[in-house]
Write an enzyme that holds these catalytic residues in place. Structure first.
Site, PDB file in Angstrom:
ATOM      1  N   HIS A 106      -2.518   4.863   4.296  1.00  0.00           N
ATOM      2  CA  HIS A 106      -2.573   3.691   5.166  1.00  0.00           C
ATOM      3  C   HIS A 106      -1.478   2.703   4.779  1.00  0.00           C
ATOM      4  O   HIS A 106      -1.302   2.399   3.600  1.00  0.00           O
ATOM      5  CB  HIS A 106      -3.928   2.989   5.051  1.00  0.00           C
ATOM      6  CG  HIS A 106      -5.039   3.725   5.720  1.00  0.00           C
ATOM      7  ND1 HIS A 106      -6.373   3.502   5.423  1.00  0.00           N
ATOM      8  CD2 HIS A 106      -5.034   4.686   6.685  1.00  0.00           C
ATOM      9  CE1 HIS A 106      -7.124   4.287   6.179  1.00  0.00           C
ATOM     10  NE2 HIS A 106      -6.345   5.016   6.941  1.00  0.00           N
TER      11      HIS A 106
ATOM     12  N   TYR B 297     -13.801   0.928   5.701  1.00  0.00           N
ATOM     13  CA  TYR B 297     -14.755   1.819   5.041  1.00  0.00           C
ATOM     14  C   TYR B 297     -15.799   1.050   4.230  1.00  0.00           C
ATOM     15  O   TYR B 297     -16.861   1.591   3.939  1.00  0.00           O
ATOM     16  CB  TYR B 297     -14.011   2.822   4.152  1.00  0.00           C
ATOM     17  CG  TYR B 297     -13.216   3.798   4.977  1.00  0.00           C
ATOM     18  CD1 TYR B 297     -13.840   4.853   5.628  1.00  0.00           C
ATOM     19  CD2 TYR B 297     -11.845   3.645   5.136  1.00  0.00           C
ATOM     20  CE1 TYR B 297     -13.126   5.733   6.407  1.00  0.00           C
ATOM     21  CE2 TYR B 297     -11.118   4.519   5.916  1.00  0.00           C
ATOM     22  CZ  TYR B 297     -11.760   5.561   6.551  1.00  0.00           C
ATOM     23  OH  TYR B 297     -11.042   6.424   7.332  1.00  0.00           O
TER      24      TYR B 297
END
Length: 315
Positions: free
Chosen positions: A287, A296
């Site tokens: 990312h 998350y």
């Protein structure tokens, strides 16, 4: 990847078709976008040209693209929304059109400043949908693959193991070559979105799954060519793995969110639940921004609340 587009010949002039073909080739070649992304942009711009032809009452040409205004793009997006497209799809439509307009502008064919200034639809924040650890482990074994030849079962298990065991995108897994697995290697060098390179650890169980596939594969595997092959020896396509996951969902009673990409989400969520820190998980996933990885934490909290609601005597 080479794109030969014939379907839109009736509603676009040759000058525009040729430039669109050149743009798609640039995306797949020079910019090295994933096949899935290029295919989506091809489909999105095809839908736009079909809409534009109906909008102006004749086949679209480059001169019509040059005359585009934000209101025209808004009309297209409104039409797609009526057809059921969500905010994420609309954002991708606009991104593809902007890319095509920039391509035409670089060639001096249009001035895209006005149309490309339009803002993308606001994207709703949605949590990734991971599998449980038991579900993920069950479907990443060769024994779980259904009615397949041994080498195909081993291939599917190896690909799914890379998604769950290394957190790879499906395009990254299918782009691996035998040269990426020298003897004794404990890690993989992955080139992901935006040509960003990262190193991911290679678990022994994943190495074993890959080795089993390589031993059983009936085709010669060239060192620098894609390692995962289809039944006829060509490069394995993502749709094959997606169909395999669909079969596994039915066989094991898994939820609809049990997709290949859900295994990557599961990799991140299970690492976080096991004490992994966000920065490390960000690097492993490739990312560019930590904010992308932070979603998350919401998944982990949601799972905790679900357990609380089901188990706590006062819930």
């Amino acid at each position: 990847m080479e794109y030969r587009v014939t379907e839109i010949l009736t509603f676009a002039e040759p000058d525009l078709l040729n430039e669109r073909q050149s743009w798609l080739a640039t995306l797949a070649g020079e910019r090295r976008l994933a096949d899935n992304t290029v295919e989506a942009y091809e489909r999105d711009t095809r839908q736009f040209l079909r809409f534009l032809t109906g909008y102006i009452g004749r086949p679209a040409a480059i001169r019509d693209i040059a005359d585009l205004r934000p209101v025209d793009l808004r009309a297209f997006l409104a039409n797609r929304r009526k057809e059921g497209a969500g905010a994420r799809s609309l954002g991708r439509h606009l991104a593809g059109l902007r890319s095509l307009l920039h391509h035409l502008q670089k060639k001096g064919l249009v001035n895209a400043a006005g149309a490309t200034a339009m803002r993308a639809p606001k994207q709703p924040k949605s949590l990734p949908k991971p599998l449980t650890d038991r579900q993920a482990l069950k479907i990443t074994t060769a024994e779980a693959q259904l009615n397949e030849e041994p080498w195909i079962a081993a291939r599917n298990a190896a690909v799914l193991s890379l998604l769950y065991g290394c957190g790879l995108r499906i395009s990254e897994a299918l782009g691996l070559t035998p040269a990426d697995f020298p003897p004794g290697t404990r890690s993989l060098r992955i080139t992901g979105k935006g040509n960003k390179t990262r190193i991911v650890p290679l678990l022994a169980v994943v190495t074993e799954a890959v080795d089993t596939y390589r031993k059983l594969c009936p085709y010669a595997l060239a060192a620098d060519e894609p390692m995962f092959l289809g039944a006829r020896g060509g490069k394995l396509q993502p749709a094959i793995i997606q169909r395999e996951m669909q079969k596994l969902r039915g066989a094991f009673g898994l939820p609809e969110n049990a997709t290949p990409h859900a295994l990557r989400h599961s990799f991140a969520t299970h690492l976080l639940a096991g004490g992994g820190d966000l920065r490390t998980i960000q690097e492993l996933l490739g990312h560019a921004s930590l904010s992308t990885t932070q979603v998350y934490t919401g998944v982990d909290t949601a799972r905790l609340l679900e357990i609380y609601d089901n188990a706590h005597p006062r819930a």
